[in-house]
Design a protein around this motif. Structure first.
Motif, PDB file in Angstrom:
ATOM      1  N   MET A  91      11.172   7.841 -10.678  1.00 19.93           N
ATOM      2  CA  MET A  91      11.276   7.265  -9.342  1.00 19.93           C
ATOM      3  C   MET A  91      11.059   8.328  -8.276  1.00 19.93           C
ATOM      4  O   MET A  91      10.355   8.115  -7.283  1.00 19.93           O
ATOM      5  CB  MET A  91      12.660   6.635  -9.164  1.00 19.93           C
ATOM      6  N   ALA A  92      11.655   9.517  -8.490  1.00 24.48           N
ATOM      7  CA  ALA A  92      11.494  10.604  -7.526  1.00 24.48           C
ATOM      8  C   ALA A  92      10.041  11.064  -7.458  1.00 24.48           C
ATOM      9  O   ALA A  92       9.516  11.344  -6.375  1.00 24.48           O
ATOM     10  CB  ALA A  92      12.403  11.772  -7.906  1.00 24.48           C
ATOM     11  N   ALA A  93       9.382  11.134  -8.628  1.00 20.19           N
ATOM     12  CA  ALA A  93       7.975  11.533  -8.649  1.00 20.19           C
ATOM     13  C   ALA A  93       7.108  10.519  -7.918  1.00 20.19           C
ATOM     14  O   ALA A  93       6.194  10.888  -7.154  1.00 20.19           O
ATOM     15  CB  ALA A  93       7.505  11.691 -10.097  1.00 20.19           C
ATOM     16  N   MET A  94       7.402   9.222  -8.121  1.00 20.83           N
ATOM     17  CA  MET A  94       6.622   8.186  -7.460  1.00 20.83           C
ATOM     18  C   MET A  94       6.820   8.222  -5.948  1.00 20.83           C
ATOM     19  O   MET A  94       5.866   8.052  -5.174  1.00 20.83           O
ATOM     20  CB  MET A  94       7.008   6.812  -8.016  1.00 20.83           C
ATOM     21  N   GLU A 122       9.550   3.702  -0.639  1.00 22.55           N
ATOM     22  CA  GLU A 122      11.008   3.645  -0.724  1.00 22.55           C
ATOM     23  C   GLU A 122      11.461   2.459  -1.580  1.00 22.55           C
ATOM     24  O   GLU A 122      12.645   2.199  -1.721  1.00 22.55           O
ATOM     25  CB  GLU A 122      11.608   3.500   0.680  1.00 22.55           C
ATOM     26  N   GLN A 123      10.513   1.682  -2.111  1.00 24.46           N
ATOM     27  CA  GLN A 123      10.858   0.475  -2.855  1.00 24.46           C
ATOM     28  C   GLN A 123      11.165   0.806  -4.310  1.00 24.46           C
ATOM     29  O   GLN A 123      10.835   1.871  -4.813  1.00 24.46           O
ATOM     30  CB  GLN A 123       9.702  -0.528  -2.792  1.00 24.46           C
ATOM     31  N   SER A 124      11.790  -0.138  -4.989  1.00 23.75           N
ATOM     32  CA  SER A 124      12.051   0.045  -6.416  1.00 23.75           C
ATOM     33  C   SER A 124      10.787  -0.246  -7.208  1.00 23.75           C
ATOM     34  O   SER A 124       9.935  -1.007  -6.781  1.00 23.75           O
ATOM     35  CB  SER A 124      13.173  -0.898  -6.877  1.00 23.75           C
ATOM     36  N   TRP A 125      10.705   0.376  -8.382  1.00 24.41           N
ATOM     37  CA  TRP A 125       9.507   0.254  -9.206  1.00 24.41           C
ATOM     38  C   TRP A 125       9.876  -0.344 -10.542  1.00 24.41           C
ATOM     39  O   TRP A 125      10.966  -0.126 -11.063  1.00 24.41           O
ATOM     40  CB  TRP A 125       8.866   1.625  -9.395  1.00 24.41           C
ATOM     41  N   ALA A 164       0.824  -1.199   0.000  1.00 21.29           N
ATOM     42  CA  ALA A 164       0.000   0.000   0.000  1.00 21.29           C
ATOM     43  C   ALA A 164       0.860   1.252   0.000  1.00 21.29           C
ATOM     44  O   ALA A 164       1.879   1.317   0.667  1.00 21.29           O
ATOM     45  CB  ALA A 164      -0.915   0.003   1.222  1.00 21.29           C
ATOM     46  N   PRO A 165       0.462   2.275  -0.760  1.00 21.53           N
ATOM     47  CA  PRO A 165       1.189   3.533  -0.731  1.00 21.53           C
ATOM     48  C   PRO A 165       1.109   4.159   0.660  1.00 21.53           C
ATOM     49  O   PRO A 165       0.147   3.975   1.379  1.00 21.53           O
ATOM     50  CB  PRO A 165       0.447   4.385  -1.766  1.00 21.53           C
ATOM     51  N   LEU A 166       2.167   4.910   0.990  1.00 27.70           N
ATOM     52  CA  LEU A 166       2.234   5.485   2.319  1.00 27.70           C
ATOM     53  C   LEU A 166       1.905   6.963   2.337  1.00 27.70           C
ATOM     54  O   LEU A 166       1.404   7.472   3.322  1.00 27.70           O
ATOM     55  CB  LEU A 166       3.656   5.274   2.892  1.00 27.70           C
ATOM     56  N   SER A 167       2.201   7.683   1.259  1.00 26.78           N
ATOM     57  CA  SER A 167       2.047   9.133   1.234  1.00 26.78           C
ATOM     58  C   SER A 167       0.652   9.533   0.772  1.00 26.78           C
ATOM     59  O   SER A 167       0.017   8.828  -0.017  1.00 26.78           O
ATOM     60  CB  SER A 167       3.084   9.759   0.311  1.00 26.78           C
ATOM     61  N   ARG A 168       0.192  10.675   1.250  1.00 27.82           N
ATOM     62  CA  ARG A 168      -1.077  11.227   0.796  1.00 27.82           C
ATOM     63  C   ARG A 168      -0.856  12.475  -0.072  1.00 27.82           C
ATOM     64  O   ARG A 168      -1.796  13.200  -0.358  1.00 27.82           O
ATOM     65  CB  ARG A 168      -1.955  11.577   2.000  1.00 27.82           C
ATOM     66  N   ARG A 169       0.399  12.708  -0.463  1.00 25.24           N
ATOM     67  CA  ARG A 169       0.653  13.876  -1.303  1.00 25.24           C
ATOM     68  C   ARG A 169       0.023  13.723  -2.682  1.00 25.24           C
ATOM     69  O   ARG A 169      -0.117  14.708  -3.413  1.00 25.24           O
ATOM     70  CB  ARG A 169       2.154  14.124  -1.410  1.00 25.24           C
ATOM     71  N   VAL A 170      -0.368  12.490  -3.036  1.00 28.05           N
ATOM     72  CA  VAL A 170      -1.087  12.294  -4.291  1.00 28.05           C
ATOM     73  C   VAL A 170      -2.395  13.067  -4.279  1.00 28.05           C
ATOM     74  O   VAL A 170      -2.840  13.577  -5.315  1.00 28.05           O
ATOM     75  CB  VAL A 170      -1.330  10.783  -4.553  1.00 28.05           C
ATOM     76  N   PHE A 171      -3.012  13.226  -3.107  1.00 30.47           N
ATOM     77  CA  PHE A 171      -4.256  13.989  -3.016  1.00 30.47           C
ATOM     78  C   PHE A 171      -3.997  15.478  -3.229  1.00 30.47           C
ATOM     79  O   PHE A 171      -4.814  16.180  -3.834  1.00 30.47           O
ATOM     80  CB  PHE A 171      -4.928  13.752  -1.654  1.00 30.47           C
ATOM     81  N   LEU A 172      -2.860  15.972  -2.740  1.00 30.34           N
ATOM     82  CA  LEU A 172      -2.502  17.372  -2.966  1.00 30.34           C
ATOM     83  C   LEU A 172      -2.260  17.632  -4.445  1.00 30.34           C
ATOM     84  O   LEU A 172      -2.703  18.648  -4.993  1.00 30.34           O
ATOM     85  CB  LEU A 172      -1.249  17.721  -2.155  1.00 30.34           C
ATOM     86  N   ALA A 173      -1.557  16.695  -5.104  1.00 25.41           N
ATOM     87  CA  ALA A 173      -1.307  16.857  -6.541  1.00 25.41           C
ATOM     88  C   ALA A 173      -2.612  16.822  -7.334  1.00 25.41           C
ATOM     89  O   ALA A 173      -2.797  17.596  -8.275  1.00 25.41           O
ATOM     90  CB  ALA A 173      -0.354  15.762  -7.028  1.00 25.41           C
ATOM     91  N   ALA A 174      -3.526  15.913  -6.941  1.00 29.79           N
ATOM     92  CA  ALA A 174      -4.819  15.838  -7.627  1.00 29.79           C
ATOM     93  C   ALA A 174      -5.620  17.113  -7.410  1.00 29.79           C
ATOM     94  O   ALA A 174      -6.294  17.598  -8.328  1.00 29.79           O
ATOM     95  CB  ALA A 174      -5.603  14.627  -7.126  1.00 29.79           C
ATOM     96  N   PHE A 175      -5.555  17.676  -6.199  1.00 34.92           N
ATOM     97  CA  PHE A 175      -6.260  18.933  -5.933  1.00 34.92           C
ATOM     98  C   PHE A 175      -5.701  20.064  -6.789  1.00 34.92           C
ATOM     99  O   PHE A 175      -6.454  20.858  -7.360  1.00 34.92           O
ATOM    100  CB  PHE A 175      -6.147  19.295  -4.452  1.00 34.92           C
ATOM    101  N   ALA A 176      -4.362  20.129  -6.880  1.00 29.16           N
ATOM    102  CA  ALA A 176      -3.746  21.183  -7.696  1.00 29.16           C
ATOM    103  C   ALA A 176      -4.204  21.082  -9.148  1.00 29.16           C
ATOM    104  O   ALA A 176      -4.552  22.086  -9.777  1.00 29.16           O
ATOM    105  CB  ALA A 176      -2.222  21.081  -7.607  1.00 29.16           C
ATOM    106  N   ALA A 177      -4.230  19.852  -9.686  1.00 34.61           N
ATOM    107  CA  ALA A 177      -4.667  19.668 -11.072  1.00 34.61           C
ATOM    108  C   ALA A 177      -6.146  19.977 -11.244  1.00 34.61           C
ATOM    109  O   ALA A 177      -6.563  20.502 -12.279  1.00 34.61           O
ATOM    110  CB  ALA A 177      -4.376  18.237 -11.516  1.00 34.61           C
ATOM    111  N   PRO A 221       4.969  17.113  -9.209  1.00 36.44           N
ATOM    112  CA  PRO A 221       5.793  16.421 -10.214  1.00 36.44           C
ATOM    113  C   PRO A 221       5.022  16.116 -11.490  1.00 36.44           C
ATOM    114  O   PRO A 221       3.781  16.132 -11.502  1.00 36.44           O
ATOM    115  CB  PRO A 221       6.168  15.126  -9.494  1.00 36.44           C
ATOM    116  N   GLU A 222       5.772  15.849 -12.547  1.00 31.25           N
ATOM    117  CA  GLU A 222       5.190  15.272 -13.761  1.00 31.25           C
ATOM    118  C   GLU A 222       4.742  13.852 -13.433  1.00 31.25           C
ATOM    119  O   GLU A 222       5.204  13.244 -12.463  1.00 31.25           O
ATOM    120  CB  GLU A 222       6.235  15.278 -14.872  1.00 31.25           C
TER     121      GLU A 222
END
Length: 478
Positions: free
Chosen positions: A219-222, A229-232, A20-33, A203-204
């Motif tokens: 990787m940095a964006a993800m 912190e895992q590899s993708w 499971a993803p740990l960060s919620r910054r994806v919600f901030l990015a979605a809000f900005a968009a 991020p892009e």
């Protein structure tokens, strides 16, 4: 898909082992968009309070006559159609993030031109610019959000695009109560300005970065978005990002989602939403609502509430179920709408004047008011049904079903289809009403809603809980 597109044949991104993803910054990015769709909604709703203000302005103040007012409302759809084509080109070449940043310029520029307008041509030019921005934002924002979201919340975040659109419309209605049209245009600059500021720090999308072979940046964006912190997983070395070619339409992974996307947009506009919105103020007046602006706000509140409900249940109920339920509700409500006009319409008339569109009650006043409340109920039910399914989901599916290498072109065609159909339906609605009478026009819309339900059940795939790569594999038969 053919071997020369290896980036589409295996997952580009995904947490190994389903972690499971740990960060919620994806919600901030979605809000900005999603501030782009908020500006888009405000631009659409702006004409409703602005036109009455511009029409009643006394000389020598700038004012609109009937013809200019009609163009002031409709020219946005033409600009948005052009914006859809431009957005499809930008999203693949400039990237998702830069495309969103760029569309803030015509949003702000258009509202600035309107604010400074000294003649009708400046007003129309400003509206055309905001329409261009609407077309770009309506394409790029869903694509950006779908590519940064993980499957468990992609429906929620993707539905927020439509939620922000209807919120923007409602905001324009509410602000129009207290602000004159120039100040209202100044307010329209605010969401796009905030989007420009916030998106600079976002991020892009990792998928776009991978197609450009910017693996470290991806990787940095993800890690920023999902906090892992895992590899993708990455595409194999030598995978190239390829543009669209006509020969690719032979492949089921391209032509199947292409047809589905176009038909989703066409059915959304053929459902009758513009017809119902066209009648909103008249219907509330028949039900003895004296203030037509109250009717607009009631409609806006219904849209926001039910679109929010759809966003909350999207990832649990699924796209197909909500589309089907939405279509069934619209079938019943447009049928009831047609029944209302059949009961209240007078005898045949040869007039082609807009007055033909106003129902002529043959009932006593009390019965007429009762029938008008039937129309109010049908209208509210229709708007609620549309907001739950056919409002947000075509935009969401458009961002999910296309493979990466054709996404820009395919989504551009879908957005162009949507805005062209919106213009066509709005432009020709009076002619259809004249030929079929109002009840026939709404029963025709009911028939289109029936087709939309059948289309959903037979052709639209369920994308709930699937990665974008799994959706692509479904169309390819893998």
């Amino acid at each position: 898909m053919t071997p020369e597109n290896p980036e589409e044949t295996q997952p580009l991104l995904g947490p190994p082992g389903g972690s499971a993803p740990l960060s919620r910054r994806v919600f901030l990015a979605a809000f900005a968009a999603s501030l782009g769709p908020l500006s888009f909604g405000f631009a659409l709703g702006y004409s409703s309070p602005a036109i009455p203000s511009l029409r009643r302005a006394p000389p020598p103040a700038l004012r609109l006559d009937d013809a200019a007012a009609s163009w002031f409302g409709a020219i946005v759809t033409l600009g948005a159609a052009a914006g859809g084509v431009l957005g499809g080109w930008l999203v693949d070449r400039a990237g998702r993030k830069l495309s969103l940043l760029l569309c803030s310029a015509p949003f702000v520029g258009g509202f600035v031109v309107i604010t400074a307008a000294q003649n009708v041509w400046m007003l129309l030019g400003g509206r055309l610019l905001t329409g261009l921005a609407c077309g770009i934002a309506s394409l790029v924002a869903p694509v950006y959000i779908s590519e940064i979201a993980y499957p468990a919340v992609r429906g929620l975040l993707g539905s927020c695009v439509q939620l922000m659109v209807v919120t923007g419309i409602l905001l324009a209605y509410l602000a129009g109560w207290v602000l004159e049209w120039r100040w209202l245009a100044i307010l329209g600059c605010v969401p796009a300005s905030f989007m420009l500021l916030l998106m600079c720090y976002m991020p892009e999308t990792p998928r776009f970065l991978l197609t450009q072979h910017k693996h470290q940046e991806a990787m940095a964006a993800m890690q920023f978005l999902w906090g892992s912190e895992q590899s993708w997983e990455e595409p194999p070395v030598g995978a190239e990002h390829q543009g669209f070619q006509l020969a690719q339409l032979r492949h089921p992974g391209v032509y199947k989602p292409f047809i589905i996307g176009i038909l989703l947009m066409a059915f959304q506009q053929l459902s009758g939403i513009n017809a119902v919105m066209f009648y909103a103020e008249t219907i509330f007046e028949e039900a003895k609502f004296k203030d037509s602006s109250v009717a607009s706000i009631i409609v806006g509140i219904i849209q926001v509430l039910f679109t929010a409900m759809a966003a909350l249940i999207m990832d649990r109920a699924g796209r197909r179920l909500l589309l089907t339920l939405s279509g069934v509700v619209m079938v019943f409500s447009t049928s009831a709408f047609g029944a209302y006009f059949r009961l209240t319409q007078g005898g045949p008339s040869n007039s082609s004047h807009v007055a033909l569109l106003t129902p002529i009650s043959m009932e006593p006043p009390s019965a007429s008011v009762g029938l008008a409340w039937l129309a109010v109920g049908s209208m509210c039910l229709f708007i609620a049904g549309f907001a739950v399914g056919w409002g947000p989901i075509p935009w969401l599916l458009m961002s999910e079903i296309f493979p990466l290498h054709v996404k820009g072109m395919a989504t551009g065609v879908c957005v162009l289809t949507n805005w062209f159909m919106a213009f066509l339906v709005t432009k020709e609605f009076s002619s259809v009403m004249e030929v079929l009478r109002p009840y026939g026009a709404f029963w025709l819309a009911s028939a289109f809603c029936i087709f939309s339900v059948l289309f959903t059940l037979s052709c639209v795939p369920e994308t709930k809980g699937k990665t974008l790569e799994q959706i692509t594999a479904h169309f390819e038969g893998r």
